[in-house]
Scaffold this motif. Structure first.
Motif, mmCIF file in Angstrom:
data_model
loop_
_atom_site.group_PDB
_atom_site.id
_atom_site.type_symbol
_atom_site.label_atom_id
_atom_site.label_comp_id
_atom_site.label_asym_id
_atom_site.label_seq_id
_atom_site.Cartn_x
_atom_site.Cartn_y
_atom_site.Cartn_z
ATOM 1 N N THR A 1 -7.634 -0.989 0.339
ATOM 2 C CA THR A 1 -6.390 -1.399 0.400
ATOM 3 C C THR A 1 -6.020 -2.316 -0.876
ATOM 4 O O THR A 1 -7.071 -2.690 -1.500
ATOM 5 C CB THR A 1 -5.917 -2.041 1.734
ATOM 6 N N GLY B 1 -8.140 -1.655 8.058
ATOM 7 C CA GLY B 1 -6.662 -1.650 7.800
ATOM 8 C C GLY B 1 -5.593 -1.994 8.681
ATOM 9 O O GLY B 1 -4.504 -1.828 8.516
ATOM 10 N N ASP C 1 0.771 -1.303 -0.168
ATOM 11 C CA ASP C 1 0.038 -0.054 -0.071
ATOM 12 C C ASP C 1 0.757 1.256 0.054
ATOM 13 O O ASP C 1 2.037 1.157 0.190
ATOM 14 C CB ASP C 1 -1.087 -0.033 1.051
#
Length: 352
Positions: free
Chosen positions: A163, A172, A120
């Motif tokens: 994500t 997350g 990410d």
């Protein structure tokens, strides 16, 4: 830039402890976030990745909660520096494999780091010694909110934070505790415990996280789900699971001490002899032997050694730290010889 000065100081997440705190080595909170104006790193152009790196580093270094900050670009880092940062858990194994457009910022005390353009755009990490999930979460929330006030995160009201991997969508959040479980391993109970944890949607992994082997009887227990639960619910469930692992490890230690004392003494003594007398020592053998010696120290069987000595050696035997100590890159056979020499000298000095 070189990070070799790091190797000459202890890591803050590896400290002496007693009771449950000698079993719970460290607590970690990791938050996955992405900038809504850019594609995920795996789909972004080199130009976009470089832009994200610049934006996040500039923003992170401005935050009070990150000062004093240290920045790095993976494209500028050699193999030894990468190993060193990975061994100190400042970066992930996946980030170590990245090049241009990926980097990091960490606070100088090494308790907080921000990985940039790994899977990410942003991976916020807080890493504290022993069982401190609540405090790690508090620190992570402060940093997450500060970052979110300066950049716009990819967020969908029904799903939560977006994500690159669907398993991280929602909060997350990946919370984990690293446990030292030699008695459960020695008594053959660890597989049943790990299986029970997985059925309750917890991951059981090695010391460096996903895809890594459980070396030195170190296991990371973490949440698997990030969608459909609040952060508080995730942390409460993980706390209960950690308490169960710690209690089972304590019970297994008592049973070994009472019912299999000779086997326990043999296990510790063999590991101690390997460390004191070997002339060739691989990383894996060193770490596994140090785990047994740590177990012996905690059980009161090695009175001339301390947890501090074992902690120091547990870092010093790792490839990055070892090569920094020697002052030059070493191939694997030379590292194994140098590692054995270092351990022999340290143990003999400590036990003199």
């Amino acid at each position: 830039m070189t990070y070799h000065t790091l190797a000459r100081r202890p890591v803050p997440w590896l400290c002496d402890g007693r009771g449950p705190q000698e079993i719970a080595i460290s607590s970690r909170i990791r938050l996955a976030r992405n900038l809504d104006a850019y594609p995920f790193p795996g789909r972004a152009s080199p130009k976009a990745r470089q832009e994200v790196l610049g934006i996040v580093q500039e923003v992170a270094t401005r935050l009070d909660s990150m000062r004093p900050a240290v920045c790095g670009d993976m494209a500028e880092m050699g193999e030894v520096d990468r190993s060193l940062l990975l061994e100190r858990r400042l970066v992930s194994k996946e980030l170590c494999g990245r090049g241009a457009g990926s980097g990091f910022v960490y606070r100088a005390d090494e308790s907080v780091s921000v990985m940039i353009n790994e899977e990410d755009h942003i991976r916020v990490q807080v890493l504290l010694p022993h069982l401190q999930l609540g405090e790690a979460w508090r620190v992570a929330v402060v940093l997450d909110r500060a970052l979110g006030a300066l950049v716009r995160f990819a967020f969908e009201p029904r799903l939560g934070f977006l994500t690159a991997c669907p398993t991280n969508v929602g909060t997350g959040l990946r919370a984990s505790v690293m446990l030292h479980l030699p008695a459960l391993v020695l008594s053959g109970q660890i597989q049943a415990m790990a299986q029970a944890a997985r059925k309750l949607r917890f991951g059981v992994r090695g010391m460096l996280g996903e895809g890594t082997e459980a070396v030195a009887n170190l296991f990371q227990i973490s949440n698997q789900s990030t969608l459909g639960e609040s952060e508080d619910q995730i942390l409460r469930r993980l706390d209960v699971m950690i308490d169960r692992f710690v209690a089972e490890e304590q019970n297994a230690r008592l049973r070994l001490a009472r019912l299999e004392r000779v086997r326990l003494c043999d296990h510790v003594a063999r590991a101690h002899a390997v460390l004191r007398e070997s002339y060739i020592l691989s990383s894996k053998e060193a770490l596994n032997s140090l785990s047994a010696v740590r177990f012996g120290v905690e059980m009161g069987m090695l009175s001339r050694l301390t947890q501090a000595t074992v902690n120091r050696l547990s870092l010093a035997v790792l490839p990055g730290h070892l090569q920094v100590e020697r002052g030059s890159p070493l191939d694997v056979p030379d590292r194994d010889v140098a590692r054995a020499e270092l351990v022999r000298a340290e143990l003999r000095a400590a036990e003199a």
